[in-house]
Design an enzyme around this catalytic site. Sequence first.
Site, PDB file in Angstrom:
ATOM      1  N   HIS A 309       0.364  -1.251   0.191  1.00 44.89           N
ATOM      2  CA  HIS A 309       0.262   0.070   0.218  1.00 44.89           C
ATOM      3  C   HIS A 309       0.505   1.058  -0.220  1.00 44.89           C
ATOM      4  O   HIS A 309       2.146   1.296   0.426  1.00 44.89           O
ATOM      5  CB  HIS A 309      -0.833   0.360   0.864  1.00 44.89           C
ATOM      6  CG  HIS A 309      -2.231   1.138   1.264  1.00 44.89           C
ATOM      7  ND1 HIS A 309      -1.705   1.729   1.029  1.00 44.89           N
ATOM      8  CD2 HIS A 309      -3.225   0.390   0.761  1.00 44.89           C
ATOM      9  CE1 HIS A 309      -3.029   2.849   1.356  1.00 44.89           C
ATOM     10  NE2 HIS A 309      -3.886   1.547   0.271  1.00 44.89           N
ATOM     11  N   ASP A 366      -7.994  -5.614   0.338  1.00 46.30           N
ATOM     12  CA  ASP A 366      -8.265  -6.575  -1.618  1.00 46.30           C
ATOM     13  C   ASP A 366      -8.152  -8.028  -1.066  1.00 46.30           C
ATOM     14  O   ASP A 366      -8.858  -8.459  -1.783  1.00 46.30           O
ATOM     15  CB  ASP A 366      -7.632  -6.235  -2.620  1.00 46.30           C
ATOM     16  CG  ASP A 366      -8.332  -4.086  -2.888  1.00 46.30           C
ATOM     17  OD1 ASP A 366      -9.652  -4.110  -3.079  1.00 46.30           O
ATOM     18  OD2 ASP A 366      -8.036  -4.121  -3.570  1.00 46.30           O
TER      19      ASP A 366
HETATM   20  N1  CMC Z   1       4.093  -7.234  -5.143  1.00 44.01           N
HETATM   21  C1  CMC Z   1       5.543  -7.108  -5.325  1.00 44.01           C
HETATM   22  N2  CMC Z   1       6.459  -6.075  -4.774  1.00 44.01           N
HETATM   23  C2  CMC Z   1       5.734  -5.359  -4.731  1.00 44.01           C
HETATM   24  C3  CMC Z   1       4.528  -5.333  -4.244  1.00 44.01           C
HETATM   25  C4  CMC Z   1       3.676  -6.123  -4.453  1.00 44.01           C
HETATM   26  N3  CMC Z   1       2.418  -6.461  -4.425  1.00 44.01           N
HETATM   27  N4  CMC Z   1       3.636  -3.869  -4.337  1.00 44.01           N
HETATM   28  C5  CMC Z   1       5.086  -2.916  -4.130  1.00 44.01           C
HETATM   29  N5  CMC Z   1       6.631  -3.965  -4.276  1.00 44.01           N
HETATM   30  C6  CMC Z   1       7.585  -3.495  -4.436  1.00 44.01           C
HETATM   31  C7  CMC Z   1       7.957  -2.928  -4.941  1.00 44.01           C
HETATM   32  O1  CMC Z   1       8.623  -3.523  -6.769  1.00 44.01           O
HETATM   33  C8  CMC Z   1       9.429  -1.928  -4.924  1.00 44.01           C
HETATM   34  O2  CMC Z   1      10.489  -2.584  -4.792  1.00 44.01           O
HETATM   35  P1  CMC Z   1      11.739  -1.985  -4.887  1.00 44.01           P
HETATM   36  O3  CMC Z   1      11.914  -1.027  -3.925  1.00 44.01           O
HETATM   37  O4  CMC Z   1      12.683  -3.138  -4.681  1.00 44.01           O
HETATM   38  O5  CMC Z   1      11.852  -1.172  -6.460  1.00 44.01           O
HETATM   39  C9  CMC Z   1       8.863  -1.664  -3.222  1.00 44.01           C
HETATM   40  O6  CMC Z   1       7.734  -2.827  -2.833  1.00 44.01           O
HETATM   41  C10 CMC Z   1       7.462  -0.593  -3.417  1.00 44.01           C
HETATM   42  O7  CMC Z   1       6.866  -0.775  -4.184  1.00 44.01           O
HETATM   43  P2  CMC Z   1       5.829   0.653  -4.957  1.00 44.01           P
HETATM   44  O8  CMC Z   1       5.530   0.294  -6.284  1.00 44.01           O
HETATM   45  O9  CMC Z   1       7.072   1.414  -4.900  1.00 44.01           O
HETATM   46  O10 CMC Z   1       4.994   1.188  -4.205  1.00 44.01           O
HETATM   47  P3  CMC Z   1       3.925   1.976  -4.654  1.00 44.01           P
HETATM   48  O11 CMC Z   1       3.258   2.687  -2.963  1.00 44.01           O
HETATM   49  O12 CMC Z   1       3.792   2.574  -6.093  1.00 44.01           O
HETATM   50  O13 CMC Z   1       2.391   1.353  -4.827  1.00 44.01           O
HETATM   51  C11 CMC Z   1       0.855   0.135  -5.079  1.00 44.01           C
HETATM   52  C12 CMC Z   1       1.437   0.522  -3.706  1.00 44.01           C
HETATM   53  C13 CMC Z   1      -0.355  -0.764  -3.557  1.00 44.01           C
HETATM   54  C14 CMC Z   1      -0.137   0.133  -5.947  1.00 44.01           C
HETATM   55  C15 CMC Z   1       2.038  -1.388  -4.735  1.00 44.01           C
HETATM   56  O14 CMC Z   1       2.169  -2.295  -3.836  1.00 44.01           O
HETATM   57  C16 CMC Z   1       1.228  -2.660  -5.770  1.00 44.01           C
HETATM   58  O15 CMC Z   1       0.438  -3.170  -6.853  1.00 44.01           O
HETATM   59  N6  CMC Z   1      -0.317  -3.725  -5.255  1.00 44.01           N
HETATM   60  C17 CMC Z   1      -0.626  -4.643  -5.478  1.00 44.01           C
HETATM   61  C18 CMC Z   1      -1.648  -4.461  -6.554  1.00 44.01           C
HETATM   62  C19 CMC Z   1      -3.030  -3.672  -4.869  1.00 44.01           C
HETATM   63  O16 CMC Z   1      -3.118  -4.957  -3.860  1.00 44.01           O
HETATM   64  N7  CMC Z   1      -3.652  -2.752  -4.947  1.00 44.01           N
HETATM   65  C20 CMC Z   1      -4.596  -2.708  -4.360  1.00 44.01           C
HETATM   66  C21 CMC Z   1      -4.326  -1.286  -3.460  1.00 44.01           C
HETATM   67  S1  CMC Z   1      -4.977  -0.939  -1.375  1.00 44.01           S
HETATM   68  C22 CMC Z   1      -7.040  -0.239  -2.175  1.00 44.01           C
HETATM   69  C23 CMC Z   1      -6.829   0.931  -3.061  1.00 44.01           C
HETATM   70  O17 CMC Z   1      -6.507   1.652  -2.744  1.00 44.01           O
HETATM   71  O18 CMC Z   1      -7.896   0.516  -3.550  1.00 44.01           O
END
Ligand code: CMC
Length: 444
Positions: A309, A366
């Site tokens: 998140h 989720d």
């Molecule tokens: N699986 C594997 N690696 C992950 C994941 C994941 N689900 N989420 C984040 N990471 C890693 C990412 O690759 C990065 O690694 P590194 O630092 O080595 O490059 C690190 O963790 C930080 O991730 P980020 O993409 O910079 O984080 P963000 O804040 O931009 O993204 C997120 C947040 C929710 C989009 C992401 O965690 C994600 O894609 N999760 C899966 C989709 C999901 O479950 N979404 C629902 C969110 S909650 C409900 C809502 O808001 O609607």
Amino acid sequence: MADSKTFTLTNDATGESFKFPVIEGSYGPDVIDMRKLYESTNMFSYDPSFTSTASCPSAITFIDGEKGQLMHRGYSIEDLAGKSSFIEVAYLLLYGDLPSEKQLKEFSHNITYHTMVHEQLQFFFRGFRRDAHPMAIMCGVVGALSAFYHDSLDIHDLAQREISAHRLIAKLPTLAAMTYKYSIGQPFVYPRNDLSYAENFLHMTFAVPAEPYKVNPVVAKAMDRIFILHADHEQNASTSTVRQSGSSMANPFACIAAGIASLWGASHGGANQEVLEMLAEIGHKDRIPEFLARAKDKNDPFRLMGFGHRVYKNHDPRAAVLKESCHEVLEDLGIEDPLLELAMELEKIALQDEYFVSRKLFPNVDFYSGIILKAIGFPTSMFTVLFALARTTGWVSQWKEMVEDPGMRICRPRQLYTGAEPRPYVALDKRGASTERKASKSAA
Ligand code: CMC
């Protein structure tokens, strides 16, 4: 909001210092008021995905991601999910306080008596393919509401804002249920005013005209709780989209349609559908290590859906409540879902894995919602629609708050320009193949 503190920025190149006011919130971090940054320094602040930017003042929802804390109007999500009802939470979000008995009765009555949609709207549905994604239909039909309720489009009129807010909260379940009925080829079921918000939605979704339908109270309670847990979440992508759209004074129906479009994405509300699809693909706990390895592989676009998140870096309090509901519903319905076993095993293994621990990646809202929704009988394609239904309450509250703020101005971000510097126009017969290649590269 007191503003006696200041924050000084120094330009190391010139040695010039600039003071900016610090505005204190009522709770949580203060903000540096950067509104005069460009005027004073001729530079913009750069924060492309808004990790450090407070885009607006808001008194509706507070999140402390480090503590895993979520509050609406000062009330914890745990209290609201455990003791309140969705309709009460909707009132709280919209008006700032929990309602008195009389206010709650009046509000419930207003919402209940707006649940029907214009009969003409059914023809919009008939224009869609039966296999259309329900979110595609929702983007269309919710936006279309602005073509039906001309008497509530003036955003400067308090009474019209109010009635639009009520109409949106009331009609979203009707439209969501119609979307489902259309996809399975069953007749639309009209709303029933003697049922609660969640009961009525279940009735419109699962009843058929041929026989009576009795709402299961455990399912209705879980549904209501899911709605509460999804009702609002501060300035997330879809809420910011609603605010951004509304800042141009667009009508609220159009703004909520924009929010639905944003919510649809897999990084946001679309994740609940993807969680179940992912669990089905994993299939067996023996394959968890393979999928975890893929999630960690930077060359593989696969992510563990339902994990991580932007704001929560400890736990998502909504996920904890849902995990509990998940067990309650499955037990009551007598369902033994191997996907729940798999989800729990996946959660256990991921939470011990250095990659997930060091990046503070925990199950989000989720992760468990999909399993409950599946048990209730919703197809995965409807999951994000249910999220949109519940979040509409938060969207309209945030939209109303913004429109009622005397300081509201159109949102107009700036950019870090990375394109070509000024150059003379080249006549068509003077452009070589090299210009062509450059143009197609930048288009890609
Ligand atoms: N699986 C594997 N690696 C992950 C994941 C994941 N689900 N989420 C984040 N990471 C890693 C990412 O690759 C990065 O690694 P590194 O630092 O080595 O490059 C690190 O963790 C930080 O991730 P980020 O993409 O910079 O984080 P963000 O804040 O931009 O993204 C997120 C947040 C929710 C989009 C992401 O965690 C994600 O894609 N999760 C899966 C989709 C999901 O479950 N979404 C629902 C969110 S909650 C409900 C809502 O808001 O609607």
